[in-house]
Motif scaffolding. Structure first.
Motif, PDB file in Angstrom:
ATOM      1  N   ARG A  24       7.418 -31.596  -8.447  1.00 19.70           N
ATOM      2  CA  ARG A  24       8.516 -31.025  -9.228  1.00 19.70           C
ATOM      3  C   ARG A  24       8.593 -31.675 -10.595  1.00 19.70           C
ATOM      4  NH1 ARG A  24      13.900 -32.535  -9.158  1.00 19.70           N
ATOM      5  NH2 ARG A  24      13.762 -33.495  -7.108  1.00 19.70           N
ATOM      6  N   ARG A  25       8.805 -30.871 -11.597  1.00 19.37           N
ATOM      7  CA  ARG A  25       8.893 -31.342 -12.978  1.00 19.37           C
ATOM      8  C   ARG A  25      10.127 -32.234 -13.153  1.00 19.37           C
ATOM      9  NH1 ARG A  25      11.073 -28.795 -17.936  1.00 19.37           N
ATOM     10  NH2 ARG A  25       9.901 -29.559 -19.723  1.00 19.37           N
ATOM     11  N   GLY A  26       9.973 -33.325 -13.872  1.00 16.06           N
ATOM     12  CA  GLY A  26      11.069 -34.236 -14.148  1.00 16.06           C
ATOM     13  C   GLY A  26      11.154 -35.413 -13.198  1.00 16.06           C
ATOM     14  N   VAL A  27      10.563 -35.291 -12.008  1.00 19.42           N
ATOM     15  CA  VAL A  27      10.651 -36.373 -11.031  1.00 19.42           C
ATOM     16  C   VAL A  27       9.913 -37.633 -11.492  1.00 19.42           C
ATOM     17  CG1 VAL A  27       9.983 -37.083  -8.697  1.00 19.42           C
ATOM     18  CG2 VAL A  27      11.087 -34.877  -9.058  1.00 19.42           C
ATOM     19  N   PRO A  28       8.660 -37.527 -11.978  1.00 16.84           N
ATOM     20  CA  PRO A  28       7.974 -38.759 -12.410  1.00 16.84           C
ATOM     21  C   PRO A  28       8.734 -39.510 -13.497  1.00 16.84           C
ATOM     22  CG  PRO A  28       6.401 -36.965 -12.199  1.00 16.84           C
ATOM     23  CD  PRO A  28       7.751 -36.352 -12.060  1.00 16.84           C
ATOM     24  N   ILE A  79       2.128 -40.486  -3.964  1.00 18.92           N
ATOM     25  CA  ILE A  79       3.159 -40.350  -2.931  1.00 18.92           C
ATOM     26  C   ILE A  79       4.341 -39.541  -3.467  1.00 18.92           C
ATOM     27  CG2 ILE A  79       4.786 -41.622  -1.477  1.00 18.92           C
ATOM     28  CD1 ILE A  79       2.786 -43.935  -1.454  1.00 18.92           C
ATOM     29  N   VAL A  80       4.724 -39.795  -4.715  1.00 20.26           N
ATOM     30  CA  VAL A  80       5.830 -39.065  -5.338  1.00 20.26           C
ATOM     31  C   VAL A  80       5.506 -37.572  -5.423  1.00 20.26           C
ATOM     32  CG1 VAL A  80       7.068 -38.731  -7.509  1.00 20.26           C
ATOM     33  CG2 VAL A  80       6.742 -41.032  -6.595  1.00 20.26           C
ATOM     34  N   ASP A  81       4.277 -37.256  -5.822  1.00 13.83           N
ATOM     35  CA  ASP A  81       3.879 -35.849  -5.911  1.00 13.83           C
ATOM     36  C   ASP A  81       3.994 -35.142  -4.568  1.00 13.83           C
ATOM     37  OD1 ASP A  81       3.435 -35.532  -8.563  1.00 13.83           O
ATOM     38  OD2 ASP A  81       1.259 -35.777  -8.489  1.00 13.83           O
ATOM     39  N   ILE A  82       3.544 -35.808  -3.517  1.00 19.34           N
ATOM     40  CA  ILE A  82       3.606 -35.201  -2.182  1.00 19.34           C
ATOM     41  C   ILE A  82       5.050 -35.050  -1.718  1.00 19.34           C
ATOM     42  CG2 ILE A  82       2.991 -35.536   0.239  1.00 19.34           C
ATOM     43  CD1 ILE A  82       0.469 -37.014  -0.731  1.00 19.34           C
ATOM     44  N   ALA A  83       5.847 -36.096  -1.920  1.00 20.90           N
ATOM     45  CA  ALA A  83       7.221 -36.085  -1.423  1.00 20.90           C
ATOM     46  C   ALA A  83       8.101 -35.092  -2.170  1.00 20.90           C
ATOM     47  CB  ALA A  83       7.823 -37.487  -1.510  1.00 20.90           C
ATOM     48  N   TYR A  84       7.847 -34.908  -3.466  1.00 21.57           N
ATOM     49  CA  TYR A  84       8.715 -34.054  -4.281  1.00 21.57           C
ATOM     50  C   TYR A  84       8.021 -32.768  -4.724  1.00 21.57           C
ATOM     51  CZ  TYR A  84      11.874 -38.051  -4.470  1.00 21.57           C
ATOM     52  OH  TYR A  84      12.727 -39.079  -4.133  1.00 21.57           O
ATOM     53  N   HIS A  85       6.879 -32.464  -4.100  1.00 23.47           N
ATOM     54  CA  HIS A  85       6.194 -31.180  -4.330  1.00 23.47           C
ATOM     55  C   HIS A  85       5.891 -30.950  -5.811  1.00 23.47           C
ATOM     56  CE1 HIS A  85       7.230 -30.453  -0.155  1.00 23.47           C
ATOM     57  NE2 HIS A  85       8.511 -30.628  -0.451  1.00 23.47           N
ATOM     58  N   ALA A 141      -5.039 -56.476  -6.981  1.00 23.25           N
ATOM     59  CA  ALA A 141      -4.931 -55.730  -5.728  1.00 23.25           C
ATOM     60  C   ALA A 141      -3.566 -55.084  -5.580  1.00 23.25           C
ATOM     61  CB  ALA A 141      -5.199 -56.671  -4.548  1.00 23.25           C
ATOM     62  N   THR A 142      -2.507 -55.827  -5.891  1.00 19.24           N
ATOM     63  CA  THR A 142      -1.168 -55.255  -5.763  1.00 19.24           C
ATOM     64  C   THR A 142      -0.906 -54.213  -6.854  1.00 19.24           C
ATOM     65  OG1 THR A 142      -0.298 -57.137  -7.029  1.00 19.24           O
ATOM     66  CG2 THR A 142      -0.194 -57.272  -4.623  1.00 19.24           C
ATOM     67  N   ALA A 143      -1.538 -54.377  -8.024  1.00 18.80           N
ATOM     68  CA  ALA A 143      -1.430 -53.340  -9.047  1.00 18.80           C
ATOM     69  C   ALA A 143      -2.066 -52.050  -8.547  1.00 18.80           C
ATOM     70  CB  ALA A 143      -2.101 -53.801 -10.339  1.00 18.80           C
ATOM     71  N   GLY A 144      -3.157 -52.179  -7.795  1.00 13.87           N
ATOM     72  CA  GLY A 144      -3.781 -51.001  -7.193  1.00 13.87           C
ATOM     73  C   GLY A 144      -2.877 -50.338  -6.174  1.00 13.87           C
ATOM     74  N   ILE A 145      -2.107 -51.141  -5.453  1.00 14.90           N
ATOM     75  CA  ILE A 145      -1.133 -50.575  -4.511  1.00 14.90           C
ATOM     76  C   ILE A 145      -0.090 -49.765  -5.265  1.00 14.90           C
ATOM     77  CG2 ILE A 145       0.697 -51.138  -2.859  1.00 14.90           C
ATOM     78  CD1 ILE A 145      -0.955 -53.591  -2.065  1.00 14.90           C
ATOM     79  N   GLY A 146       0.365 -50.305  -6.399  1.00 16.72           N
ATOM     80  CA  GLY A 146       1.339 -49.578  -7.206  1.00 16.72           C
ATOM     81  C   GLY A 146       0.785 -48.272  -7.739  1.00 16.72           C
ATOM     82  N   ALA A 147      -0.517 -48.217  -8.003  1.00 17.07           N
ATOM     83  CA  ALA A 147      -1.125 -47.008  -8.549  1.00 17.07           C
ATOM     84  C   ALA A 147      -1.088 -45.846  -7.563  1.00 17.07           C
ATOM     85  CB  ALA A 147      -2.566 -47.290  -8.964  1.00 17.07           C
ATOM     86  N   VAL A 148      -0.854 -46.141  -6.283  1.00 14.90           N
ATOM     87  CA  VAL A 148      -0.776 -45.078  -5.272  1.00 14.90           C
ATOM     88  C   VAL A 148       0.580 -44.368  -5.322  1.00 14.90           C
ATOM     89  CG1 VAL A 148      -0.942 -44.611  -2.782  1.00 14.90           C
ATOM     90  CG2 VAL A 148      -2.368 -46.378  -3.825  1.00 14.90           C
ATOM     91  N   LEU A 149       1.582 -45.027  -5.917  1.00 14.09           N
ATOM     92  CA  LEU A 149       2.947 -44.487  -5.918  1.00 14.09           C
ATOM     93  C   LEU A 149       3.046 -43.079  -6.506  1.00 14.09           C
ATOM     94  CD1 LEU A 149       5.970 -44.877  -5.414  1.00 14.09           C
ATOM     95  CD2 LEU A 149       6.114 -46.004  -7.652  1.00 14.09           C
ATOM     96  N   PRO A 150       2.424 -42.766  -7.663  1.00 17.94           N
ATOM     97  CA  PRO A 150       2.553 -41.402  -8.198  1.00 17.94           C
ATOM     98  C   PRO A 150       2.054 -40.328  -7.247  1.00 17.94           C
ATOM     99  CG  PRO A 150       1.750 -42.881  -9.901  1.00 17.94           C
ATOM    100  CD  PRO A 150       1.725 -43.658  -8.622  1.00 17.94           C
ATOM    101  N   ILE A 196       1.405 -46.083 -15.256  1.00 20.07           N
ATOM    102  CA  ILE A 196       1.451 -47.387 -15.924  1.00 20.07           C
ATOM    103  C   ILE A 196       2.587 -48.238 -15.364  1.00 20.07           C
ATOM    104  CG2 ILE A 196       1.786 -48.532 -18.148  1.00 20.07           C
ATOM    105  CD1 ILE A 196       0.581 -46.035 -19.452  1.00 20.07           C
ATOM    106  N   THR A 197       3.760 -47.625 -15.220  1.00 18.50           N
ATOM    107  CA  THR A 197       4.927 -48.371 -14.740  1.00 18.50           C
ATOM    108  C   THR A 197       4.743 -48.829 -13.300  1.00 18.50           C
ATOM    109  OG1 THR A 197       6.276 -46.955 -16.162  1.00 18.50           O
ATOM    110  CG2 THR A 197       7.438 -48.304 -14.564  1.00 18.50           C
ATOM    111  N   SER A 198       4.215 -47.960 -12.454  1.00 22.24           N
ATOM    112  CA  SER A 198       4.042 -48.320 -11.044  1.00 22.24           C
ATOM    113  C   SER A 198       2.962 -49.385 -10.863  1.00 22.24           C
ATOM    114  CB  SER A 198       3.711 -47.070 -10.220  1.00 22.24           C
ATOM    115  OG  SER A 198       2.523 -46.452 -10.678  1.00 22.24           O
TER     116      SER A 198
END
Length: 317
Positions: free
Chosen positions: A99-103, A91-97, A80-89, A44-46
């Motif tokens: 990990r609990r607490g990161v989101p 990317i976060v999952d991949i970058a931080y494996h 369209a840009t809101a859809g771009i933001g929806a990709v962020l989670p 939601i935030t992204s």
């Protein structure tokens, strides 16, 4: 180069000491994976951050017009840009494996950045007689504040292994601290000629800068107490409901009935009572040490004896 490496090492050591460095020890078990429910608020935030991006670029395109408003371009670009933001989670999952607490850490950073951006925007828009709000400025402060919070959240998640509850607690104390301090400043404002007018640009300026400072103080307080309190996400969100309702209800009740200082005063009192009472109540309840993989809050649907369903949200305290 060596001094930069040493500074980075000291920063990492301080962060892990503050939020539990044992999770990074060589002989410690790997950090638990986060549950899918934890990332819902980040989505939601992204997406909101992505929508702000569309508004920001629309504002840049109309920077020469002080009377500019949202245009048709924005209405097309925002989804369209809101859809771009929806990709962020993802990317976060991949970058931080995963990990609990990161989101939640990143979500907290974005929410706090948005709050600080709004407060500072109000200050600079009323700093002097020649200062004023414009569509371009408002869009820039909103998007800029959230983006700065995103960067801080990403960097913090790299060094600090906070639980979702700890990260949410810092967001709560920062947002509440800013709104509470700003409300006190608004209640204390007495322009020349009060009660007519009951508020002026100087009052708005004072509310903005006080809210920004109070927000930073709240963030510091949240960081200092998060590990000691060890709150669950459910406890933090209950406190959120307490102070948000405590501020919103008096504000709505005073709409067109009270002058601005009185409204701010009632909001400060209501928010303080809401925060303090719910915090005290939840502190008396026994803590439940749930498995790290269990989602903190889940929706539920329960059949009723007379027919129909009872729908709501529940979680472990």
């Amino acid at each position: 180069m060596m001094s930069a490496v040493r500074c980075a090492a000291l920063l990492a050591a301080f962060a892990t000491a503050s939020f539990g460095g044992d999770a990074l020890a060589d002989d410690a078990p790997p950090p638990p994976k986060r549950d899918a429910a934890e990332t819902s608020l980040l989505y939601i935030t992204s997406m909101g951050w992505g929508a702000e991006m569309g508004v920001f670029f629309d504002g840049l395109g109309q920077a020469s017009n002080v009377y500019a408003k949202a245009s048709l371009v924005e209405l097309i670009a925002v989804p369209a840009t809101a859809g771009i933001g929806a990709v962020l989670p993802t990317i976060v999952d991949i970058a931080y494996h995963r990990r609990r607490g990161v989101p939640q850490t990143i979500t907290s950073g974005m929410l706090l950045g948005l709050g600080e951006g709004l407060a500072l925007n109000e200050y600079f828009a009323n700093r002097s007689e020649s200062s004023f709000h414009t569509f371009t400025k408002d869009a820039a402060w909103t998007f800029g504040g959230t983006s700065a919070g995103l960067v801080v959240g990403l960097v913090t998640a790299s060094f600090v292994h906070a639980t979702p509850g700890e990260a949410a607690w810092v967001a709560t104390t920062g947002l509440f601290g800013g709104l509470f301090a700003g409300s006190i400043a608004g209640a204390a404002s007495r322009p020349a000629g009060y009660p007519n007018p009951s508020f002026d640009r100087a009052g708005l300026r004072d509310v903005g800068i006080t809210a920004a400072i109070g927000g930073f103080a709240g963030i510091a307080g949240g960081i200092a107490t998060a590990k000691w309190l060890g709150p669950s996400e459910l406890r933090v969100h209950l406190v959120d409901l307490g102070w948000i309702a405590g501020m919103a209800l008096p504000g709505l009740a005073c709409l067109d009935k009270c002058d601005a200082p009185m409204t701010f005063a009632l909001m400060a009192i209501g928010g303080g009572i809401g925060f303090g009472s719910v915090f005290a109540l939840t502190s008396l309840l026994p803590k439940h040490h749930e498995p790290s993989s269990a989602p903190p809050i889940l929706p539920y649907a329960s059949p009723l004896p007379g027919g129909g369903l009872q729908i709501g949200f529940g979680g472990r305290m």
